[in-house]
Scaffold this motif. Structure first.
Motif, PDB file in Angstrom:
ATOM      1  N   ARG A  97       0.824  -1.189   0.000  1.00  0.00           N
ATOM      2  CA  ARG A  97       0.000   0.000   0.000  1.00  0.00           C
ATOM      3  C   ARG A  97       0.869   1.254   0.000  1.00  0.00           C
ATOM      4  NH1 ARG A  97      -4.757  -1.253   4.459  1.00  0.00           N
ATOM      5  NH2 ARG A  97      -5.631  -3.086   3.442  1.00  0.00           N
ATOM      6  N   VAL A  98       0.363   2.283  -0.625  1.00  0.00           N
ATOM      7  CA  VAL A  98       1.036   3.573  -0.603  1.00  0.00           C
ATOM      8  C   VAL A  98       0.528   4.336   0.604  1.00  0.00           C
ATOM      9  CG1 VAL A  98       1.437   5.726  -1.824  1.00  0.00           C
ATOM     10  CG2 VAL A  98       1.243   3.583  -3.110  1.00  0.00           C
ATOM     11  N   HIS A  99       1.414   4.606   1.545  1.00  0.00           N
ATOM     12  CA  HIS A  99       1.006   5.263   2.781  1.00  0.00           C
ATOM     13  C   HIS A  99       1.092   6.771   2.651  1.00  0.00           C
ATOM     14  CE1 HIS A  99       0.818   1.502   5.025  1.00  0.00           C
ATOM     15  NE2 HIS A  99       1.940   1.148   4.425  1.00  0.00           N
ATOM     16  N   SER A 100       0.096   7.423   3.178  1.00  0.00           N
ATOM     17  CA  SER A 100       0.082   8.872   3.175  1.00  0.00           C
ATOM     18  C   SER A 100       1.095   9.400   4.182  1.00  0.00           C
ATOM     19  CB  SER A 100      -1.324   9.373   3.537  1.00  0.00           C
ATOM     20  OG  SER A 100      -1.310  10.750   3.744  1.00  0.00           O
ATOM     21  N   VAL A 101       1.713  10.511   3.853  1.00  0.00           N
ATOM     22  CA  VAL A 101       2.671  11.122   4.772  1.00  0.00           C
ATOM     23  C   VAL A 101       1.955  12.006   5.790  1.00  0.00           C
ATOM     24  CG1 VAL A 101       4.532  11.074   3.104  1.00  0.00           C
ATOM     25  CG2 VAL A 101       3.015  13.055   3.167  1.00  0.00           C
ATOM     26  N   ALA A 102       0.661  12.228   5.586  1.00  0.00           N
ATOM     27  CA  ALA A 102      -0.085  13.065   6.525  1.00  0.00           C
ATOM     28  C   ALA A 102      -0.227  12.337   7.857  1.00  0.00           C
ATOM     29  CB  ALA A 102      -1.459  13.389   5.961  1.00  0.00           C
ATOM     30  N   PRO A 103      -0.103  13.010   8.965  1.00  0.00           N
ATOM     31  CA  PRO A 103      -0.225  12.364  10.271  1.00  0.00           C
ATOM     32  C   PRO A 103      -1.638  11.851  10.512  1.00  0.00           C
ATOM     33  CG  PRO A 103      -0.192  14.745  10.502  1.00  0.00           C
ATOM     34  CD  PRO A 103       0.136  14.457   9.067  1.00  0.00           C
ATOM     35  N   VAL A 104      -1.725  10.712  11.169  1.00  0.00           N
ATOM     36  CA  VAL A 104      -3.016  10.137  11.510  1.00  0.00           C
ATOM     37  C   VAL A 104      -3.532  10.828  12.764  1.00  0.00           C
ATOM     38  CG1 VAL A 104      -4.251   8.038  12.155  1.00  0.00           C
ATOM     39  CG2 VAL A 104      -2.369   7.930  10.496  1.00  0.00           C
ATOM     40  N   LYS A 105      -4.698  11.432  12.669  1.00  0.00           N
ATOM     41  CA  LYS A 105      -5.225  12.214  13.778  1.00  0.00           C
ATOM     42  C   LYS A 105      -5.806  11.339  14.880  1.00  0.00           C
ATOM     43  CE  LYS A 105      -6.270  16.273  10.925  1.00  0.00           C
ATOM     44  NZ  LYS A 105      -7.321  17.228  10.480  1.00  0.00           N
ATOM     45  N   SER A 106      -6.402  10.199  14.510  1.00  0.00           N
ATOM     46  CA  SER A 106      -7.002   9.329  15.523  1.00  0.00           C
ATOM     47  C   SER A 106      -6.990   7.900  15.002  1.00  0.00           C
ATOM     48  CB  SER A 106      -8.436   9.773  15.820  1.00  0.00           C
ATOM     49  OG  SER A 106      -9.238   9.683  14.656  1.00  0.00           O
ATOM     50  N   PRO A 107      -6.996   6.918  15.901  1.00  0.00           N
ATOM     51  CA  PRO A 107      -7.020   5.521  15.459  1.00  0.00           C
ATOM     52  C   PRO A 107      -8.330   5.213  14.748  1.00  0.00           C
ATOM     53  CG  PRO A 107      -7.354   5.690  17.832  1.00  0.00           C
ATOM     54  CD  PRO A 107      -6.960   7.046  17.357  1.00  0.00           C
ATOM     55  N   PRO A 108      -8.347   4.212  13.886  1.00  0.00           N
ATOM     56  CA  PRO A 108      -9.575   3.895  13.149  1.00  0.00           C
ATOM     57  C   PRO A 108     -10.678   3.404  14.078  1.00  0.00           C
ATOM     58  CG  PRO A 108      -7.917   2.173  12.861  1.00  0.00           C
ATOM     59  CD  PRO A 108      -7.236   3.301  13.559  1.00  0.00           C
ATOM     60  N   MET A 109     -11.890   3.731  13.692  1.00  0.00           N
ATOM     61  CA  MET A 109     -13.055   3.295  14.464  1.00  0.00           C
ATOM     62  C   MET A 109     -13.316   1.822  14.191  1.00  0.00           C
ATOM     63  SD  MET A 109     -15.339   4.500  16.605  1.00  0.00           S
ATOM     64  CE  MET A 109     -15.375   6.284  16.297  1.00  0.00           C
ATOM     65  N   LEU A 110     -13.495   1.041  15.251  1.00  0.00           N
ATOM     66  CA  LEU A 110     -13.806  -0.375  15.107  1.00  0.00           C
ATOM     67  C   LEU A 110     -15.307  -0.566  15.253  1.00  0.00           C
ATOM     68  CD1 LEU A 110     -11.001  -2.089  17.233  1.00  0.00           C
ATOM     69  CD2 LEU A 110     -11.078  -1.790  14.750  1.00  0.00           C
ATOM     70  N   THR A 111     -15.881  -1.385  14.403  1.00  0.00           N
ATOM     71  CA  THR A 111     -17.314  -1.657  14.488  1.00  0.00           C
ATOM     72  C   THR A 111     -17.625  -2.998  13.856  1.00  0.00           C
ATOM     73  OG1 THR A 111     -19.525  -0.869  13.895  1.00  0.00           O
ATOM     74  CG2 THR A 111     -17.771  -0.456  12.316  1.00  0.00           C
ATOM     75  N   CYS A 112     -18.600  -3.674  14.426  1.00  0.00           N
ATOM     76  CA  CYS A 112     -19.104  -4.910  13.813  1.00  0.00           C
ATOM     77  C   CYS A 112     -20.251  -4.526  12.884  1.00  0.00           C
ATOM     78  CB  CYS A 112     -19.553  -5.897  14.891  1.00  0.00           C
ATOM     79  SG  CYS A 112     -18.195  -6.753  15.689  1.00  0.00           S
ATOM     80  N   ASP A 113     -19.894  -4.131  11.694  1.00  0.00           N
ATOM     81  CA  ASP A 113     -20.859  -3.632  10.714  1.00  0.00           C
ATOM     82  C   ASP A 113     -21.443  -4.794   9.928  1.00  0.00           C
ATOM     83  OD1 ASP A 113     -20.889  -2.347   7.552  1.00  0.00           O
ATOM     84  OD2 ASP A 113     -22.028  -1.364   9.129  1.00  0.00           O
ATOM     85  N   SER A 114     -22.716  -4.660   9.538  1.00  0.00           N
ATOM     86  CA  SER A 114     -23.386  -5.738   8.795  1.00  0.00           C
ATOM     87  C   SER A 114     -23.450  -5.454   7.296  1.00  0.00           C
ATOM     88  CB  SER A 114     -24.801  -5.968   9.341  1.00  0.00           C
ATOM     89  OG  SER A 114     -25.575  -4.784   9.217  1.00  0.00           O
ATOM     90  N   GLY A 115     -22.514  -4.659   6.800  1.00  0.00           N
ATOM     91  CA  GLY A 115     -22.449  -4.432   5.363  1.00  0.00           C
ATOM     92  C   GLY A 115     -21.727  -5.570   4.665  1.00  0.00           C
ATOM     93  N   ALA A 116     -21.619  -5.462   3.354  1.00  0.00           N
ATOM     94  CA  ALA A 116     -20.938  -6.488   2.573  1.00  0.00           C
ATOM     95  C   ALA A 116     -19.439  -6.453   2.841  1.00  0.00           C
ATOM     96  CB  ALA A 116     -21.198  -6.277   1.082  1.00  0.00           C
ATOM     97  N   ASP A 117     -18.807  -7.617   2.809  1.00  0.00           N
ATOM     98  CA  ASP A 117     -17.352  -7.710   2.954  1.00  0.00           C
ATOM     99  C   ASP A 117     -16.732  -7.388   1.593  1.00  0.00           C
ATOM    100  OD1 ASP A 117     -14.717  -8.318   3.342  1.00  0.00           O
ATOM    101  OD2 ASP A 117     -15.063 -10.264   4.282  1.00  0.00           O
ATOM    102  N   VAL A 118     -16.405  -6.124   1.392  1.00  0.00           N
ATOM    103  CA  VAL A 118     -15.912  -5.693   0.082  1.00  0.00           C
ATOM    104  C   VAL A 118     -14.524  -6.235  -0.206  1.00  0.00           C
ATOM    105  CG1 VAL A 118     -17.337  -3.630  -0.020  1.00  0.00           C
ATOM    106  CG2 VAL A 118     -15.103  -3.513   1.085  1.00  0.00           C
ATOM    107  N   ALA A 119     -13.792  -6.674   0.840  1.00  0.00           N
ATOM    108  CA  ALA A 119     -12.472  -7.252   0.600  1.00  0.00           C
ATOM    109  C   ALA A 119     -12.577  -8.553  -0.186  1.00  0.00           C
ATOM    110  CB  ALA A 119     -11.754  -7.494   1.929  1.00  0.00           C
ATOM    111  N   ALA A 120     -13.736  -9.202  -0.121  1.00  0.00           N
ATOM    112  CA  ALA A 120     -13.937 -10.462  -0.841  1.00  0.00           C
ATOM    113  C   ALA A 120     -14.666 -10.271  -2.167  1.00  0.00           C
ATOM    114  CB  ALA A 120     -14.731 -11.436   0.050  1.00  0.00           C
ATOM    115  N   PHE A 121     -14.885  -9.017  -2.557  1.00  0.00           N
ATOM    116  CA  PHE A 121     -15.614  -8.770  -3.806  1.00  0.00           C
ATOM    117  C   PHE A 121     -14.764  -9.174  -5.011  1.00  0.00           C
ATOM    118  CE2 PHE A 121     -16.962  -5.983  -7.337  1.00  0.00           C
ATOM    119  CZ  PHE A 121     -18.290  -6.387  -7.412  1.00  0.00           C
ATOM    120  N   PRO A 122     -15.342  -9.880  -5.995  1.00  0.00           N
ATOM    121  CA  PRO A 122     -14.575 -10.337  -7.175  1.00  0.00           C
ATOM    122  C   PRO A 122     -14.321  -9.198  -8.154  1.00  0.00           C
ATOM    123  CG  PRO A 122     -16.859 -11.021  -7.374  1.00  0.00           C
ATOM    124  CD  PRO A 122     -16.734 -10.375  -6.022  1.00  0.00           C
TER     125      PRO A 122
END
Length: 480
Positions: A97-122
């Motif tokens: 992955r190409v990482h942004s040089v911009a500082p991360v302001k806050s850690p990512p929000m964690l959630t058990c979301d019921s949307g589609a798993d787009v990582a498995a999309f063909p």
């Protein structure tokens, strides 16, 4: 004890280690791919053959193969068997992955979301459909001439509904929308034009945006308080009524309507000519056990039921395509309403979805995601049982994309009355964990069942573990 099975390029071996046998098999297949001992196109032994050789149950091997199929490492070919997928090594070694040089302001929000798993999309299959569908585009698509939807897509949806959902309809009855909100807006316009001061009824609890969309109706909103059998029958019979229900899998409770209640709704349609049904076929593509319920619309002989569906839950949220199946007598009225409000569904993407469905990729994707989501559901259930049994209660859902977990009555009875699920969600939000609060879905949250909706379709295993652990930590601090 060690059990072995030799393949031309790989030896499977199971040992009495801490890991279950099926996890050992998964790891060995992935290691074989990583080390190039298993190459694209290599055939794996059948589940029966491998189970017999290793001396384990066939379900152990099947569970491992299902997980590898769901993750895309293996492909299944009818009457031929299982083979290593061409993209298997890419899955093990993703592009950096190409990482942004911009500082991360806050850690990512964690959630058990019921949307589609787009990582498995063909994505490759979708890209192929994009190329084919735009090699020689329909000029009417370019000119935006199909206000009700791309005709070949309407036909593909009608075929899909017949094969998978048991709904017999013509392509003329199918209208493409930009999702549920668009569908409800058109349905309001359609029914308001032929009924006087219709009283609209919503399930309680229900999908929150639906209540917000209908909240400005002059005649107000009625409530159908869902019980163990599903949405109850409407009490008022002296006025036109429009009921929006989810009979096959109620959201958010996840229950199916009982046969007796289904029959009651069908009889109500026969007895009360001013009653209309809007049936939301919410996430019913994903069914893991038992038989999938047939939409009520199929059994409605009065022609006063509409079926609403969406592809966003199945494919990806940003697609924003859905459909409405209307009874034959409402085709012209619905078409006029859609044209009056302006078609909002993206027309250029519809030929792509048509190609995706016609070439069997849609069905294959659904089958693959059913396997993946079933495995994710089972993992979340295991985490709940390991860490949250003293404080929360739940039932394994037969389908869908989330689990409803409730604060136990014993735990609530030992404390002062309060919106405890809301309080817990607020505390965890400070840890960058967002929970979907069950009581928020009720018309009166103070009177609703308290708990959470934990989606298993979108999050990965690490996220589920962190969310469950955070919940367990919260309860343990309260008990300390």
């Amino acid at each position: 004890m060690t059990m072995k099975h030799a393949l031309a390029s790989l030896t499977f071996h199971l040992t009495d280690s801490a890991d279950p046998y099926y996890l050992q098999l998964i790891d060995q297949v992935k290691d074989g791919i990583r080390q190039r001992r298993l190459k694209s196109g290599d055939k794996l032994p059948s589940s029966r053959q491998l189970a017999t050789t290793l001396g384990v149950s066939r379900s152990t091997v099947t569970r491992a193969y299902d997980a590898l199929l769901a993750e895309g490492f293996l492909i299944s070919e009818a009457k031929r068997g299982l083979f290593v997928a061409a993209s298997a090594r890419v899955l093990l070694n993703p592009a950096p992955r190409v990482h942004s040089v911009a500082p991360v302001k806050s850690p990512p929000m964690l959630t058990c979301d019921s949307g589609a798993d787009v990582a498995a999309f063909p994505a490759r299959d979708w890209a192929a459909s994009m190329r084919r569908s735009w090699l020689k585009p329909d000029l009417n698509v370019l000119e935006g001439a199909y206000s009700g939807g791309y005709p070949p897509l309407k036909a593909a949806i009608a075929d899909y509904l017949y094969r998978v959902r048991g709904v017999s309809c013509t392509e003329e009855q199918v209208f493409v929308t930009s999702g549920n909100r668009d569908a409800l807006s058109i349905l309001q316009h359609t029914l308001d034009a032929q009924t006087t001061d219709a009283h609209w009824l919503l399930e309680n609890p229900c999908y929150k945006p639906m209540r917000a969309l209908l909240s400005n109706r002059a005649s107000g909103l009625g409530t159908l308080n869902v019980d163990a059998e599903g949405a109850p029958l409407p009490l008022r019979k002296d006025t036109p009524q429009v009921a929006i229900i989810t009979p096959n899998r109620q959201y958010p409770l996840g229950i199916g309507m009982s046969p007796a209640r289904r029959q009651g709704w069908l009889q109500a349609l026969q007895q009360h000519p001013s009653l209309w049904l809007i049936e939301d076929d919410y996430d019913n593509e994903y069914h893991f056990q038992g038989r999938m319920g047939v939409p009520l619309m199929q059994a409605d002989t009065q022609g006063r039921s509409f079926l609403v569906g969406s592809f966003s839950k199945v494919l990806f949220r940003g697609l924003r395509l859905g459909f409405v199946v209307v009874p034959p007598g409402q085709i012209e009225r619905f078409r006029a309403s859609q044209q009056a409000l302006g078609a909002s569904a993206s027309l250029p993407i519809q030929p792509v979805l048509t190609d995706f469905m016609r070439h069997g990729r849609f069905d294959r994707h659904l089958n693959r995601m059913r396997r993946l989501y079933r495995l994710k559901r089972d993992r979340l259930l295991a985490l709940l049982a390991e860490q949250l049994t003293p404080w929360l209660a739940w039932q394994a859902p037969q389908g869908g994309m989330h689990i409803r977990v409730m604060l136990t009555q014993a735990w609530l009875a030992a404390r002062k009355p309060a919106r405890w699920d809301r309080r817990i969600a607020s505390d965890l939000l400070e840890q960058n964990i967002r929970l979907e609060v069950l009581s928020d879905h009720y018309l009166d949250p103070d009177m609703g069942e308290q708990g959470f909706l934990l989606g298993f379709s979108n999050p990965d295993e690490a996220t589920m573990e962190q969310v469950v652990r955070a919940l367990a930590d919260w309860f343990e601090r309260q008990s300390g």
